[in-house]
Design a protein around this motif. Structure first.
Motif, mmCIF file in Angstrom:
data_model
loop_
_atom_site.group_PDB
_atom_site.id
_atom_site.type_symbol
_atom_site.label_atom_id
_atom_site.label_comp_id
_atom_site.label_asym_id
_atom_site.label_seq_id
_atom_site.Cartn_x
_atom_site.Cartn_y
_atom_site.Cartn_z
ATOM 1 N N TYR A 1 0.806 -1.225 0.000
ATOM 2 C CA TYR A 1 0.000 0.000 0.000
ATOM 3 C C TYR A 1 0.828 1.258 0.000
ATOM 4 O O TYR A 1 0.335 2.329 -0.366
ATOM 5 C CB TYR A 1 -1.038 -0.042 1.123
ATOM 6 C CG TYR A 1 -2.306 -0.632 0.575
ATOM 7 C CD1 TYR A 1 -3.219 0.169 -0.091
ATOM 8 C CD2 TYR A 1 -2.526 -1.997 0.594
ATOM 9 C CE1 TYR A 1 -4.334 -0.369 -0.688
ATOM 10 C CE2 TYR A 1 -3.635 -2.546 0.009
ATOM 11 C CZ TYR A 1 -4.546 -1.727 -0.639
ATOM 12 O OH TYR A 1 -5.629 -2.256 -1.243
ATOM 13 N N TYR B 1 -7.379 6.164 -9.519
ATOM 14 C CA TYR B 1 -8.727 6.467 -9.038
ATOM 15 C C TYR B 1 -9.740 5.430 -9.492
ATOM 16 O O TYR B 1 -10.825 5.349 -8.941
ATOM 17 C CB TYR B 1 -9.136 7.852 -9.574
ATOM 18 C CG TYR B 1 -10.215 8.511 -8.765
ATOM 19 C CD1 TYR B 1 -9.912 9.088 -7.542
ATOM 20 C CD2 TYR B 1 -11.525 8.550 -9.210
ATOM 21 C CE1 TYR B 1 -10.893 9.694 -6.776
ATOM 22 C CE2 TYR B 1 -12.514 9.161 -8.449
ATOM 23 C CZ TYR B 1 -12.193 9.736 -7.243
ATOM 24 O OH TYR B 1 -13.156 10.328 -6.491
ATOM 25 N N ARG B 2 -9.397 4.608 -10.494
ATOM 26 C CA ARG B 2 -10.414 3.787 -11.140
ATOM 27 C C ARG B 2 -10.715 2.496 -10.393
ATOM 28 O O ARG B 2 -11.857 2.071 -10.327
ATOM 29 C CB ARG B 2 -9.980 3.448 -12.580
ATOM 30 C CG ARG B 2 -9.934 4.651 -13.483
ATOM 31 C CD ARG B 2 -11.305 5.257 -13.587
ATOM 32 N NE ARG B 2 -11.296 6.524 -14.321
ATOM 33 C CZ ARG B 2 -11.520 6.627 -15.615
ATOM 34 N NH1 ARG B 2 -11.755 5.559 -16.329
ATOM 35 N NH2 ARG B 2 -11.508 7.795 -16.198
ATOM 36 N N VAL B 3 -9.650 1.834 -9.847
ATOM 37 C CA VAL B 3 -9.848 0.506 -9.253
ATOM 38 C C VAL B 3 -10.240 0.669 -7.791
ATOM 39 O O VAL B 3 -9.426 1.040 -6.969
ATOM 40 C CB VAL B 3 -8.571 -0.336 -9.376
ATOM 41 C CG1 VAL B 3 -8.869 -1.785 -9.062
ATOM 42 C CG2 VAL B 3 -7.981 -0.198 -10.759
ATOM 43 N N GLY B 4 -11.495 0.413 -7.487
ATOM 44 C CA GLY B 4 -11.961 0.542 -6.111
ATOM 45 C C GLY B 4 -12.197 2.001 -5.757
ATOM 46 O O GLY B 4 -11.817 2.897 -6.507
ATOM 47 N N PRO B 5 -12.782 2.265 -4.580
ATOM 48 C CA PRO B 5 -13.022 3.647 -4.187
ATOM 49 C C PRO B 5 -11.699 4.393 -3.998
ATOM 50 O O PRO B 5 -10.808 3.893 -3.298
ATOM 51 C CB PRO B 5 -13.795 3.512 -2.861
ATOM 52 C CG PRO B 5 -13.503 2.140 -2.378
ATOM 53 C CD PRO B 5 -13.285 1.301 -3.582
ATOM 54 N N HIS B 6 -11.542 5.527 -4.640
ATOM 55 C CA HIS B 6 -10.319 6.333 -4.582
ATOM 56 C C HIS B 6 -9.082 5.531 -4.979
ATOM 57 O O HIS B 6 -7.986 5.806 -4.498
ATOM 58 C CB HIS B 6 -10.125 6.952 -3.193
ATOM 59 C CG HIS B 6 -11.104 8.040 -2.905
ATOM 60 N ND1 HIS B 6 -10.861 9.359 -3.177
ATOM 61 C CD2 HIS B 6 -12.372 8.007 -2.417
ATOM 62 C CE1 HIS B 6 -11.907 10.094 -2.859
ATOM 63 N NE2 HIS B 6 -12.850 9.291 -2.397
ATOM 64 N N LEU C 1 -8.310 2.497 -4.197
ATOM 65 C CA LEU C 1 -7.738 1.752 -3.071
ATOM 66 C C LEU C 1 -7.355 0.321 -3.433
ATOM 67 O O LEU C 1 -6.575 -0.306 -2.732
ATOM 68 C CB LEU C 1 -8.743 1.729 -1.909
ATOM 69 C CG LEU C 1 -8.651 2.945 -0.990
ATOM 70 C CD1 LEU C 1 -9.711 2.872 0.093
ATOM 71 C CD2 LEU C 1 -7.273 3.017 -0.359
ATOM 72 N N LEU C 2 -7.913 -0.223 -4.503
ATOM 73 C CA LEU C 2 -7.575 -1.602 -4.865
ATOM 74 C C LEU C 2 -6.469 -1.662 -5.923
ATOM 75 O O LEU C 2 -6.123 -2.740 -6.398
ATOM 76 C CB LEU C 2 -8.828 -2.336 -5.366
ATOM 77 C CG LEU C 2 -9.940 -2.472 -4.332
ATOM 78 C CD1 LEU C 2 -11.165 -3.131 -4.935
ATOM 79 C CD2 LEU C 2 -9.458 -3.282 -3.141
ATOM 80 N N GLN C 3 -5.922 -0.497 -6.276
ATOM 81 C CA GLN C 3 -4.906 -0.428 -7.331
ATOM 82 C C GLN C 3 -3.705 -1.345 -7.072
ATOM 83 O O GLN C 3 -3.287 -2.076 -7.981
ATOM 84 C CB GLN C 3 -4.441 1.014 -7.500
ATOM 85 C CG GLN C 3 -3.469 1.242 -8.636
ATOM 86 C CD GLN C 3 -4.112 1.064 -9.998
ATOM 87 O OE1 GLN C 3 -5.241 1.503 -10.214
ATOM 88 N NE2 GLN C 3 -3.419 0.405 -10.898
#
Lengths: 326, 166
Positions: free
Chosen positions: A24, A43-48, A50-52
């Motif tokens: 992270y 910004y695309r994967v998960g909220p904000h 977060l799953l990037q």
């Protein structure tokens, strides 16, 4: 036998936590860099976004593993592992709260410095085993840099050791209960500044990232690596960075000291370590790369004498404060 | 029991890497074996509760000196195609009697009573306090002589490299 089981479980927990934090931290750095440049960042994967990091890891897992035909196969394949091990091992001696750590050795800081310097072996194996001229040049620059910056790094890390009077990391942390060493008059600030500079060099970050200077060496020693081996190298590098941030927070920022109940200690420690990490990242995104000869000159002509003087001054202060006859 | 197993694994690692260092033709592979060897010796120190010595071994030898070796090999030692055949080939046969002599010597020293194992490792002080105290009391003179020697070497290197190329 239970000791062995305990040690195994403790090691497993710390390693899992470290891998999670390190994964992270990459997102933290990308977000931070983006904000510095008035962007939003992932910004695309998960909220904000977060799953990037998880998406990145999955992508790297599925990529093709390429071995150059003329590479030194054994050295090439071993290099990512040899590179990763020191990055993980440095967390072994860090106490995350009083009594909470894998092994609180009586030579804790020496262990940390010794193991973290071994990173160069994996780096060199990667650069040489790839049989690629960019990778080889990068490895040579890395060796050059580590020889130059290891000494000032060790000397500045020894300043808190002198102030605390112990090589055990938990002793150094508890010695700062009254006053964090970064607030120690003059010596503390100078040592902290020198520590940050040598940390930048030891982690090969901008402005000292000549070994992966994109414009000259493509990506340096890791240019031939793909897929999971590349991921291991990245993991090792960020683990080393996070570990050194924890060391900085421990040596100068009072480790787990902070307001609130005692169980918040590890949280404070993590926040301080992330603060050190962001400080280093801030420098990374603000400055330009320095030339090779300038890097070496800074180390040998400026940092080494200054850190030696600082160490001697600290020793003098410690002796004067404790009085004669000790 | 566990420490005995660990000792044999480490001993095999140390001896194996030493053999690898000698046998491998590739000097870089040799240097990497040297790193393994020095690290293994550090682990052996650790097993004898000489933690400070182990850390110093890793920092100084496995970290700095082995890396310098690698650097020197890459920068200074040319490949075989550049140097041609080894001009000192005949001297290689000297290695056999000299090696035998050294082995005999080591065997004699080990059999003698100089290195007794009467004191168990745990009672011998190996901590950093003990080492530091000994260095600055009983062994102060050798310690200072060593530092003077290193200083002389340092100045010598600077004098040699500073000489103007005529």
């Amino acid at each position: 036998m239970t000791d062995a089981v305990d040690a195994f479980v403790a090691g497993f927990i710390v390693l899992s936590a470290v891998v999670g934090v390190v994964t992270y931290v990459t997102l933290l750095e990308r977000k931070f860099a983006a904000r510095m440049q008035s962007r939003i960042g992932p910004y695309r994967v998960g909220p904000h976004g977060l799953l990037q990091p998880i998406a990145d890891a999955l992508k790297l897992l599925m990529k093709e593993d390429i071995v150059p035909r003329l590479a030194d196969r054994v050295v090439y394949n071993l290099a990512p592992i040899v590179f990763l091990i020191p990055g993980m091992l440095i967390f072994a001696t860090i106490p995350f709260a009083p009594g909470l750590g894998v092994a609180d050795l009586n030579i804790g800081i020496l262990f940390f410095l010794a193991v973290s310097a071994m990173e160069i072996v994996g780096l060199f194996m990667a650069g040489w085993g790839s049989n690629n001229k960019y990778a080889l040049l990068s490895a040579m620059r890395a060796v050059n840099q580590i020889i130059s910056y290891d000494l000032p790094f060790i000397f500045t890390a020894l300043v808190p050791v002198l102030l605390a009077g112990s090589l055990r990391l938990s002793d150094i942390a508890t010695a700062q209960a009254g006053l964090w060493f970064v607030f120690y008059p003059v010596i503390g600030q100078l040592a902290f500044a020198a520590f940050i500079i040598t940390t930048l060099a030891a982690e090969n970050r901008v402005p000292f990232d000549i070994l992966e200077a994109e414009s000259e060496l493509v990506a340096g020693f890791r240019v031939e690596y793909s897929g999971m081996k590349f991921a291991l190298i990245q993991l090792g590098e960020y683990a080393h960075m996070v570990g050194t941030s924890f060391l900085g927070a421990l040596l100068f920022l009072g480790a787990w000291a902070g307001p609130g109940p005692a169980w918040l200690g590890p949280v404070w420690f993590l926040l301080k370590a992330m603060g050190v990490f962001l400080l280093v990242t801030w420098v990374r995104w603000s400055f330009v790369r320095i030339r090779v000869d300038q890097i070496l000159a800074i180390s040998w002509k400026l940092l080494l004498p200054l850190s030696l003087l600082l160490l001697m001054a600290t020793a003098l202060v410690v002796v004067l404060r404790s009085g004669p006859g000790v | 029991m566990g420490s005995v197993i660990a000792f044999w694994i480490l001993a095999a690692l140390v001896v194996g890497s030493a053999v690898g260092l000698v046998v491998r033709r590739n000097p870089i592979h040799g240097a990497l074996f040297l790193v393994v060897n020095l690290g293994g010796v550090a682990a052996l120190y650790l097993m004898m509760h000489a933690e400070f010595l182990a850390a110093a071994q890793v920092i100084v030898y496995a970290g700095a000196i082995a890396v310098l070796f690698v650097f020197a090999i890459m920068v200074l030692i040319p490949g075989k195609e550049e140097t041609g055949p080894d001009p000192l080939r005949a001297q290689r046969w000297l290695a056999v009697p000299l090696g035998g002599f050294l082995a005999l010597e080591i065997a004699l020293v080990l059999r003698s009573t100089v290195f007794t194992t009467s004191r168990s490792p745990a009672t011998v002080p190996g901590g950093v306090e003990a080492v530091g105290r000994l260095l600055f009391t009983d062994y102060l003179f050798p310690f200072e002589v060593t530092s003077f020697l290193l200083l002389a070497a340092l100045i010598g290197v600077m004098a040699l490299t500073k000489r103007k190329a005529s």
